[in-house]
Motif scaffolding. Structure first.
Motif, PDB file in Angstrom:
ATOM      1  N   ILE A 164       0.963  -1.233   0.062  1.00  0.00           N
ATOM      2  CA  ILE A 164       0.009   0.138   0.127  1.00  0.00           C
ATOM      3  C   ILE A 164       0.893   1.107   0.003  1.00  0.00           C
ATOM      4  N   GLU A 165       2.120   1.185   0.670  1.00  0.00           N
ATOM      5  CA  GLU A 165       2.968   2.296   0.482  1.00  0.00           C
ATOM      6  C   GLU A 165       3.684   2.694  -0.821  1.00  0.00           C
ATOM      7  N   LEU A 166       3.748   1.576  -1.488  1.00  0.00           N
ATOM      8  CA  LEU A 166       4.350   1.440  -2.865  1.00  0.00           C
ATOM      9  C   LEU A 166       3.248   1.945  -3.945  1.00  0.00           C
ATOM     10  N   ILE A 167       2.007   1.790  -3.588  1.00  0.00           N
ATOM     11  CA  ILE A 167       0.743   2.256  -4.548  1.00  0.00           C
ATOM     12  C   ILE A 167       0.595   3.855  -4.015  1.00  0.00           C
ATOM     13  N   ARG A 168       0.692   3.967  -2.873  1.00  0.00           N
ATOM     14  CA  ARG A 168       0.656   5.698  -2.475  1.00  0.00           C
ATOM     15  C   ARG A 168       1.732   6.273  -3.190  1.00  0.00           C
ATOM     16  N   ASP A 169       2.928   5.864  -3.171  1.00  0.00           N
ATOM     17  CA  ASP A 169       3.878   6.610  -3.885  1.00  0.00           C
ATOM     18  C   ASP A 169       3.634   6.571  -5.429  1.00  0.00           C
ATOM     19  N   ALA A 170       3.127   5.725  -5.933  1.00  0.00           N
ATOM     20  CA  ALA A 170       2.943   5.682  -7.166  1.00  0.00           C
ATOM     21  C   ALA A 170       1.551   6.546  -7.824  1.00  0.00           C
ATOM     22  N   LYS A 171       0.855   6.708  -6.928  1.00  0.00           N
ATOM     23  CA  LYS A 171      -0.419   7.548  -7.353  1.00  0.00           C
ATOM     24  C   LYS A 171       0.227   8.989  -6.888  1.00  0.00           C
ATOM     25  N   GLU A 172       1.189   9.159  -6.115  1.00  0.00           N
ATOM     26  CA  GLU A 172       1.608  10.610  -5.813  1.00  0.00           C
ATOM     27  C   GLU A 172       2.475  11.110  -7.068  1.00  0.00           C
ATOM     28  N   ARG A 173       3.070   9.989  -7.520  1.00  0.00           N
ATOM     29  CA  ARG A 173       4.022  10.438  -8.843  1.00  0.00           C
ATOM     30  C   ARG A 173       3.173  10.345  -9.936  1.00  0.00           C
ATOM     31  N   GLY A 174       1.774  10.378 -10.011  1.00  0.00           N
ATOM     32  CA  GLY A 174       0.873  10.182 -11.252  1.00  0.00           C
ATOM     33  C   GLY A 174       0.763   9.128 -11.888  1.00  0.00           C
ATOM     34  N   LEU A 175       1.175   7.899 -11.463  1.00  0.00           N
ATOM     35  CA  LEU A 175       1.061   6.775 -12.367  1.00  0.00           C
ATOM     36  C   LEU A 175      -0.447   6.329 -12.130  1.00  0.00           C
ATOM     37  N   PRO A 176      -1.180   5.837 -13.270  1.00  0.00           N
ATOM     38  CA  PRO A 176      -2.445   5.597 -13.468  1.00  0.00           C
ATOM     39  C   PRO A 176      -2.808   4.239 -12.623  1.00  0.00           C
ATOM     40  N   VAL A 177      -2.751   4.132 -11.613  1.00  0.00           N
ATOM     41  CA  VAL A 177      -2.872   2.792 -10.519  1.00  0.00           C
ATOM     42  C   VAL A 177      -4.293   2.905  -9.793  1.00  0.00           C
ATOM     43  N   THR A 178      -4.976   1.886  -9.598  1.00  0.00           N
ATOM     44  CA  THR A 178      -6.132   1.852  -8.802  1.00  0.00           C
ATOM     45  C   THR A 178      -5.885   0.342  -7.846  1.00  0.00           C
ATOM     46  N   TRP A 216      -5.769  -0.029   7.084  1.00  0.00           N
ATOM     47  CA  TRP A 216      -6.732   0.926   7.894  1.00  0.00           C
ATOM     48  C   TRP A 216      -6.408   2.277   7.770  1.00  0.00           C
ATOM     49  N   ALA A 217      -4.883   2.509   7.938  1.00  0.00           N
ATOM     50  CA  ALA A 217      -4.358   3.707   7.890  1.00  0.00           C
ATOM     51  C   ALA A 217      -4.341   4.412   6.475  1.00  0.00           C
ATOM     52  N   SER A 218      -4.339   3.657   5.357  1.00  0.00           N
ATOM     53  CA  SER A 218      -4.288   3.905   4.165  1.00  0.00           C
ATOM     54  C   SER A 218      -5.552   3.724   3.192  1.00  0.00           C
ATOM     55  N   LEU A 219      -6.674   3.926   4.085  1.00  0.00           N
ATOM     56  CA  LEU A 219      -7.866   3.890   3.343  1.00  0.00           C
ATOM     57  C   LEU A 219      -8.280   4.980   2.246  1.00  0.00           C
ATOM     58  N   ASP A 220      -7.524   5.960   2.583  1.00  0.00           N
ATOM     59  CA  ASP A 220      -7.567   7.232   1.464  1.00  0.00           C
ATOM     60  C   ASP A 220      -7.002   6.752   0.124  1.00  0.00           C
ATOM     61  N   VAL A 221      -6.097   5.756   0.142  1.00  0.00           N
ATOM     62  CA  VAL A 221      -5.285   5.313  -1.101  1.00  0.00           C
ATOM     63  C   VAL A 221      -6.153   4.022  -1.596  1.00  0.00           C
ATOM     64  N   VAL A 222      -6.793   3.618  -1.124  1.00  0.00           N
ATOM     65  CA  VAL A 222      -7.643   2.261  -1.261  1.00  0.00           C
ATOM     66  C   VAL A 222      -8.826   2.604  -2.295  1.00  0.00           C
ATOM     67  N   ASP A 223      -8.939   2.485  -3.504  1.00  0.00           N
ATOM     68  CA  ASP A 223     -10.056   2.791  -4.323  1.00  0.00           C
ATOM     69  C   ASP A 223     -11.323   2.149  -4.053  1.00  0.00           C
ATOM     70  N   MET A 224     -11.144   0.727  -3.860  1.00  0.00           N
ATOM     71  CA  MET A 224     -12.674  -0.056  -3.578  1.00  0.00           C
ATOM     72  C   MET A 224     -12.189  -1.254  -2.758  1.00  0.00           C
ATOM     73  N   ILE A 225     -13.377  -1.864  -2.261  1.00  0.00           N
ATOM     74  CA  ILE A 225     -13.460  -2.829  -1.315  1.00  0.00           C
ATOM     75  C   ILE A 225     -13.827  -3.965  -2.254  1.00  0.00           C
ATOM     76  N   ALA A 226     -13.037  -5.211  -2.272  1.00  0.00           N
ATOM     77  CA  ALA A 226     -13.314  -6.360  -3.150  1.00  0.00           C
ATOM     78  C   ALA A 226     -13.752  -7.520  -2.105  1.00  0.00           C
ATOM     79  N   THR A 227     -14.698  -8.342  -2.436  1.00  0.00           N
ATOM     80  CA  THR A 227     -14.664  -9.300  -1.368  1.00  0.00           C
ATOM     81  C   THR A 227     -13.728 -10.490  -1.568  1.00  0.00           C
ATOM     82  N   ASP A 228     -13.194 -10.845  -3.082  1.00  0.00           N
ATOM     83  CA  ASP A 228     -12.435 -12.084  -3.527  1.00  0.00           C
ATOM     84  C   ASP A 228     -13.191 -13.090  -2.872  1.00  0.00           C
TER      85      ASP A 228
END
Ligand code: NCD
Ligand code: ZN
Length: 355
Positions: A164-178, A216-228
């Motif tokens: 989730i930290e890597l995804i936060r970094d990627a989003k902050e750098r403008g990479l199109p990830v969800t 939990w602390a990174s829910l702002d970076v989480v786009d969606m909940i999936a049940t899997d």
């Protein structure tokens, strides 16, 4: 009792096991479980045992198998394999995206060769979602490839702090990830394994306490909940080599409503993550006159006795929750009343992405 109306929820990641393993789940039981859980649209994964959805023929067999057997709307994903890249144009209209497996899990769709992974990322249409099962180092590898291939990806079931930290970094750098997170990775840790035994075995595996805290602390970076939602039989899960996967369709909304009750997120944010975001990212159809009524004050304990999923168990057995699905209306028709699915002719449809 406080009854609140929210839109029909969208689960972008389920395994309904039909066709191929209908002793675990099938279209009827899986979509009943979905409705009972507040979902009116499901996107179903391609790892069908024995007939993975990696050819136009397998996809059309799955579409035919679903005919007249859906209680809620269901759409499908295509599976990435090293030798089906030339079939993409035949299936893109009928699927919500491509699923690429980069780590070992249920099924035989794991891809390891870097050149193949890059070729798939370059070939799948830019305008269509590319969903990736990537854990730890493979997630970092995919992020590393993104600037070179010039496209975005959607990361399935993120479970570790570093991910989730890597995804936060990627989003902050403008990479199109969800990305999506599954409730079992928010509510269970590896400390639950001695108690759960095979019922706690899934991919990605349960994390450490600090992983759960980070999610939990990174829910702002989480786009969606999936049940899997990944049902397996009781006998399989009690056996020597339990297969990976746990059911989640009927427990995810109560668990997320419990988080709302505890002040960990707002109800608006829940609706964003379980309706608006998957609808926007995967281009699911708008369902007119479709809504879910929840009782956000009901205290109850999750129990396997009244589940619709064919597997008949849950890793959350006995867990106290606050919040329940009481009624569901799909296209103007009441399909769930007082928490029970009505014995109606099938109300759901096979669905395709809009545009
Ligand atoms: C899934 C399954 O059983 O199909 N299992 C799981 O543990 N999540 C496959 C997957 O999503 O990895
Ligand atoms: Zn899955």
């Amino acid at each position: 009792m406080a009854l609140i109306r929210i839109p029909g929820l969208v689960d972008p990641h389920v395994h309904l096991r039909d066709p191929g393993a209908t002793h675990k789940e099938d279209f009827i039981t899986g979509t009943q479980a979905a409705l009972a859980g507040g979902f009116t649209t499901l996107l179903d994964m391609p790892n069908n045992p024995g007939d993975s959805i990696v050819s136009p023929g397998a996809l059309s067999r799955k579409i035919t198998a679903a005919e007249g057997r859906l209680m809620c709307d269901v759409g499908f994903f295509y599976g990435a394999s090293p030798d089906n890249l030339d079939t993409y144009s035949e299936v893109t209209r009928d699927v919500f995206g491509l699923k690429m497996y980069l780590d070992h899990t249920t099924g035989d769709l794991n891809i390891e060769d870097l050149a193949t992974i890059r070729r798939i990322m370059l070939t799948w249409p830019l305008s269509k979602p590319l969903c990736v099962h990537a854990e730890g180092r493979t997630l970092a590898m995919v992020l590393g490839l993104l600037p070179s291939v010039g496209r975005g990806v959607h990361f399935c079931h993120v479970s570790q702090q570093v991910e989730i930290e890597l995804i936060r970094d990627a989003k902050e750098r403008g990479l199109p990830v969800t990305c999506e997170v599954s409730p079992h990775h928010l509510y269970l840790t590896e400390d639950d394994l001695p108690r759960l035994e095979g019922f706690g075995v899934m991919k990605p595996p349960l994390g450490r306490g600090y992983d759960v805290d980070a999610l939990w602390a990174s829910l702002d970076v989480v786009d969606m909940i999936a049940t899997d939602h990944a049902p397996h039989t009781l006998v399989e899960k009690k056996g020597q080599h339990p297969p990976f996967g746990v059911p989640g369709l009927e427990t995810s909304v109560p668990l997320m409503l419990t988080a709302v009750h505890r002040g960990r997120l707002s109800l608006d944010r829940l609706v964003e993550m379980m309706h608006a975001a998957p609808h926007r990212v995967f281009h699911t159809e708008v369902q007119p006159e479709t809504y879910v009524e929840i009782d956000d004050t009901r205290h109850w304990n999750i129990a396997s006795d009244n589940l619709y999923t064919k597997c008949g168990w849950t890793p959350f057995e006995g867990m106290p929750v606050v919040g329940a699905v009481t009624c569901v209306t799909l296209r103007g028709e009441t399909v769930v009343q007082d928490g029970r699915v009505l014995p109606l002719p099938t109300a759901g449809c096979f669905t395709r992405p809009v545009a």
